[in-house]
Design a protein around this motif. Structure first.
Motif, PDB file in Angstrom:
ATOM      1  N   GLY A 526     118.639  33.646  42.748  1.00 49.95           N
ATOM      2  CA  GLY A 526     117.690  33.690  43.856  1.00 49.95           C
ATOM      3  C   GLY A 526     116.531  34.609  43.516  1.00 49.95           C
ATOM      4  N   LEU A 527     115.570  34.683  44.419  1.00 47.89           N
ATOM      5  CA  LEU A 527     114.452  35.602  44.268  1.00 47.89           C
ATOM      6  C   LEU A 527     114.871  36.987  44.745  1.00 47.89           C
ATOM      7  N   VAL A 528     114.360  38.008  44.101  1.00 48.85           N
ATOM      8  CA  VAL A 528     114.626  39.375  44.543  1.00 48.85           C
ATOM      9  C   VAL A 528     113.572  39.738  45.586  1.00 48.85           C
ATOM     10  N   ARG A 529     114.026  40.032  46.792  1.00 52.10           N
ATOM     11  CA  ARG A 529     113.120  40.374  47.892  1.00 52.10           C
ATOM     12  C   ARG A 529     113.408  41.795  48.378  1.00 52.10           C
ATOM     13  N   ASP A 530     112.485  42.343  49.169  1.00 55.70           N
ATOM     14  CA  ASP A 530     112.729  43.669  49.726  1.00 55.70           C
ATOM     15  C   ASP A 530     113.529  43.550  51.022  1.00 55.70           C
ATOM     16  N   ARG A 533     112.586  41.048  53.580  1.00 55.29           N
ATOM     17  CA  ARG A 533     112.645  39.666  53.092  1.00 55.29           C
ATOM     18  C   ARG A 533     111.334  39.216  52.450  1.00 55.29           C
ATOM     19  N   ARG A 534     110.475  40.152  52.088  1.00 56.75           N
ATOM     20  CA  ARG A 534     109.237  39.802  51.403  1.00 56.75           C
ATOM     21  C   ARG A 534     109.487  39.687  49.906  1.00 56.75           C
ATOM     22  N   LYS A 535     108.849  38.704  49.273  1.00 53.06           N
ATOM     23  CA  LYS A 535     108.951  38.577  47.824  1.00 53.06           C
ATOM     24  C   LYS A 535     108.332  39.803  47.182  1.00 53.06           C
ATOM     25  N   ASP A 556     123.781  50.992  34.195  1.00 55.37           N
ATOM     26  CA  ASP A 556     124.959  50.447  34.868  1.00 55.37           C
ATOM     27  C   ASP A 556     124.776  50.446  36.376  1.00 55.37           C
ATOM     28  N   GLY A 557     124.221  51.518  36.900  1.00 54.21           N
ATOM     29  CA  GLY A 557     124.029  51.621  38.345  1.00 54.21           C
ATOM     30  C   GLY A 557     123.112  50.539  38.872  1.00 54.21           C
ATOM     31  N   VAL A 558     122.026  50.288  38.155  1.00 55.36           N
ATOM     32  CA  VAL A 558     121.077  49.264  38.581  1.00 55.36           C
ATOM     33  C   VAL A 558     121.709  47.881  38.470  1.00 55.36           C
ATOM     34  N   ARG A 559     122.408  47.634  37.381  1.00 52.87           N
ATOM     35  CA  ARG A 559     123.031  46.317  37.168  1.00 52.87           C
ATOM     36  C   ARG A 559     124.071  46.030  38.253  1.00 52.87           C
ATOM     37  N   VAL A 560     124.926  47.004  38.530  1.00 53.80           N
ATOM     38  CA  VAL A 560     125.923  46.822  39.586  1.00 53.80           C
ATOM     39  C   VAL A 560     125.233  46.638  40.933  1.00 53.80           C
ATOM     40  N   GLY A 561     124.190  47.419  41.184  1.00 58.34           N
ATOM     41  CA  GLY A 561     123.459  47.304  42.442  1.00 58.34           C
ATOM     42  C   GLY A 561     122.866  45.930  42.653  1.00 58.34           C
ATOM     43  N   LEU A 562     122.310  45.358  41.587  1.00 57.71           N
ATOM     44  CA  LEU A 562     121.738  44.014  41.685  1.00 57.71           C
ATOM     45  C   LEU A 562     122.823  42.961  41.901  1.00 57.71           C
ATOM     46  N   LEU A 563     123.905  43.086  41.158  1.00 58.78           N
ATOM     47  CA  LEU A 563     124.940  42.054  41.215  1.00 58.78           C
ATOM     48  C   LEU A 563     125.748  42.075  42.505  1.00 58.78           C
ATOM     49  N   LEU A 564     125.779  43.208  43.185  1.00 53.75           N
ATOM     50  CA  LEU A 564     126.564  43.288  44.412  1.00 53.75           C
ATOM     51  C   LEU A 564     126.113  42.273  45.457  1.00 53.75           C
ATOM     52  N   SER A 565     124.830  41.872  45.392  1.00 54.12           N
ATOM     53  CA  SER A 565     124.321  40.931  46.403  1.00 54.12           C
ATOM     54  C   SER A 565     123.710  39.694  45.769  1.00 54.12           C
ATOM     55  N   ILE A 572     117.929  37.723  47.111  1.00 55.29           N
ATOM     56  CA  ILE A 572     118.579  39.027  47.147  1.00 55.29           C
ATOM     57  C   ILE A 572     117.710  39.995  47.929  1.00 55.29           C
ATOM     58  N   MET A 573     118.284  40.579  48.965  1.00 53.58           N
ATOM     59  CA  MET A 573     117.569  41.599  49.721  1.00 53.58           C
ATOM     60  C   MET A 573     117.819  42.938  49.015  1.00 53.58           C
TER      61      MET A 573
END
Length: 694
Positions: A526-530, A533-535, A556-565, A572-573
């Protein structure tokens, strides 16, 4: 050795990544094992890392590391795309800042500047991916303008031309007046915007009568070559055989009748401007109307625009409204909403324009790509709902405009030996072209200096559609060991916005050149949004710098943070708090490691019954979770796989298991079999993070 209380992500990640690189652990060569292959969606050579790249490459890294754990010969090929329009625009802007006009340079001089730019900035994003921990086979890094990659593109063009699938045609195309090049239909983004509808009076020749015609583009009246009405419209029957006068330029034009016109829409009349509208061109061809192009290549008016010559089309639109009103040719103006096409790259408003271009016939080429995805299921899109989008695009496909009026890119291998449009040959080299030209003309006095290569470059996508084959030499040397071993690839991770631009075209090319699918699974992120919900974009200022996030939370922290959602296909919000949660997860594992390292191991003390029960419970829990993880991966539910790992480590291992088996108060002794079982933490951590802790 004293173990720090906090996990120092930067030092540990840098230490181990450098170690892996020095030991060449990411490199793959063909061997007896089953291959597992991913090719990176090549980012633009001008680009820098953004949140979309972070998500996409994290998912690829998870998949490639899992493949290594499962014993496959894993190969992840990185690289960059030359991005014709974007890169040329960057170079032109740089030259302009230095007081140099591109038009004052030869092609060779301009390309020298382009290569200097590429050499300076081209590797930036790949270096940034290393900071993310991407375990690519960096020795295999490819660039779409590498000599072998360019040779593959040229060979593909020549092959398709010789098969009768590429042709040169004079067609209405999408013209980008900022980049000064044509674009394919898929590179035009339509946006609804508010404009004006102008009602103009066209006088009828040899009478006092006039008709009202509505238009959104009064600046194009200089290109009007006809008025058209529906043949059954009683209001205009008496005008058959007559002519009208175009306002301002006072040119007489014929009145024609065609059932294309909607009698109920507006005034039931249409001004026909064949050079600037696809439907008008169809009517113009039917009635043999004159074609008058009123624009220069930058969308300023040319000499047909009379006293507006040299002015931008939108400036003219404002100024001509006043003139039309002054001469009594404007009856009214209404606010009107309509869809306007914009360039996907430059955001400039697209101008329909007639031009000689190169096209690839798609009707037959596309059939295997439809069959493999929508009928046989040989290639699977994840999530499956994108099948409908894929079907719509491919079942409504038009011939692909593959030429671009640019210098940065593979130059079209057509060589002209005369002044006529058909006086050309197509060949991989000028020497081969000379031989063909001599045979075609029977003029054996021709020399290479008599040949002139087509000035256009090929569409960047015509290069990247060969990517999974070309990176392994599959076009130039289809019998190579690498190509036969690594192709077809396994998984592709990309965004749904290029499902047609790139994914579908790679499938088409794969079947055309190998008779095989280029990959089996396509994971669409998906698109990463804030949080609103803005692109994410630089203009909104809502896109964090990925490298700043890595410095703050660790890779690792950033990768896990992104993958959690990051569920497939869903936007991704993004919230930095997710990265903080990822950082806390790394630190949790680190603290478990510190705790275990603080225990002393003994092979003499008896095992407590409670520890035995705890071990049996945890081993059962581990096996159950591994099955869950495998199921999630098989269904490409990467976020769910991570959550299973997260709960196993945080809750079951740290909160329960370690508490159940830890030594008695003030006793640091633990039995040998138990410490061995603790190694399972390393296996689990390999699924989702860099595994720098062990």
């Amino acid at each position: 050795m004293t173990i720090p209380a906090q996990f120092d992500a930067k030092n540990i990640e840098d230490k181990w990544y450098d170690y892996w690189m020095k030991n060449n652990y990411f490199h793959s060569t063909p061997d007896h094992r089953t291959p597992y292959t991913i090719v990176i969606p090549p980012p633009n050579v001008t680009g820098v890392l953004h949140m979309g790249h972070m998500l996409n490459n994290t998912i690829q890294d998870v998949l490639i590391r899992r493949a290594r754990l499962k014993g496959f010969n894993a190969c992840w090929v990185p690289g960059t795309d030359h991005a014709s329009i974007a890169t040329e625009a960057k170079v032109v802007a740089k030259l302009k800042a230095e007081g140099i006009n591109k038009n004052d340079l030869t092609r060779e001089e301009f390309l020298k500047h382009a290569w200097e730019w590429t050499d300076k900035y081209g590797g930036v994003i790949l270096d940034q991916l290393k900071k993310l921990g991407a375990s690519c086979d960096w020795e295999r890094t490819k660039f779409t303008m590498d000599p072998d990659m360019s040779a593959s593109v040229i060979r593909s063009f020549v092959d398709l031309y010789n098969k009768g699938m590429i042709y040169r045609g004079y067609r209405m195309v999408n013209w980008d007046p900022e980049a000064k090049t044509t674009l394919s239909d898929e590179e035009v983004i339509y946006e609804e915007q508010q404009g004006k509808l102008f009602y103009l009076k066209y006088a009828i020749v040899d009478s006092n009568e006039f008709v009202i015609v509505a238009t959104t583009r009064p600046e194009t009246i200089f290109g009007d070559t006809g008025l058209c009405f529906h043949p059954d419209d009683e209001r205009y029957q008496h005008l058959k055989g007559k002519k009208a006068i175009v306002p301002i330029c006072n040119r007489e034009i014929p009145i024609v009748f065609d059932d294309y016109i909607d009698m109920e829409f507006g005034t039931g009349s249409l001004k026909v401007t064949p050079a600037h509208d696809t439907n008008d061109k169809t009517i113009g061809d039917k009635f043999n109307l004159e074609i008058i192009d009123v624009f220069n290549d930058d969308a300023t008016l040319n000499s047909y625009g009379l006293h507006y010559q040299g002015k931008d089309r939108f400036v003219v639109r404002n100024e001509i409204e006043k003139e039309l009103e002054t001469i009594g040719a404007l009856t009214k103006v209404e606010i009107h909403n309509n869809k306007v096409g914009r360039s996907e790259r430059t955001k400039a408003v697209i101008e329909p324009r007639l031009s000689d271009q190169w096209f690839l016939k798609m009707e037959d080429l596309v059939k295997p790509a439809i069959q493999s995805v929508l009928v046989d299921g040989d290639i699977k899109l994840h999530p499956k709902r994108f099948d409908n989008t894929y079907r719509h695009w491919l079942e409504n496909i038009r011939d692909w405009n593959i030429s671009r009026q640019l210098w940065w890119g593979q130059q079209i291998p057509a060589y002209y030996y005369g002044e006529g449009k058909e006086d050309f040959v197509v060949a991989e080299t000028i020497e081969e072209a000379l031989k063909l030209a001599r045979e075609k003309t029977l003029n054996f006095k021709l020399e290479t200096k008599d040949l002139k290569q087509d000035a256009d470059a090929l569409d960047t996508w015509f290069s990247s559609w060969l990517w999974p084959m070309a990176v392994f030499g599959g076009i130039m040397n289809p019998d190579s060991e690498d190509f036969k071993y690594y192709y077809p690839t396994n998984d592709l991770v990309t965004g749904p916005d290029i499902l047609f631009f790139w994914v579908a075209r790679m499938i088409i090319a794969g079947y055309e050149y190998t008779g095989k699918k280029p990959f089996t699974n396509v994971y669409l992120t998906g698109l990463v949004r804030d949080k609103q919900r803005r692109k994410m974009s630089k203009s909104l200022g809502n896109s964090p710098d990925p490298l700043d996030l890595i410095d703050k939370f660790g890779a690792d922290g950033v990768r896990v943070g992104l993958l959690l959602s990051a569920s497939a296909g869903n936007d991704i919000m993004f919230d930095e708090e997710l990265c903080n949660q990822g950082k806390a997860f790394s630190n949790k594992i680190w603290n478990a490691f510190r705790l275990i390292k603080g225990w002393e191991v003994s092979d003499t003390i008896p095992q407590p019954d409670s520890s035995k029960v705890a071990i049996e419970w945890y081993e059962a829990k581990l096996q159950q979770t591994l099955l869950e993880i495998e199921d999630h991966f098989e269904k490409y539910r990467i976020s769910d796989a991570l959550m299973s790992i997260y709960k196993l480590v945080w809750d079951d291992f740290c909160s329960w298991f370690l508490e159940m088996i830890k030594p008695a108060y003030q006793n640091l002794l633990i039995i040998v079999p138990l410490i061995r079982r603790l190694k399972c933490l390393k296996v689990i951590s390999n699924y989702c993070i860099l595994s720098c802790l062990f």
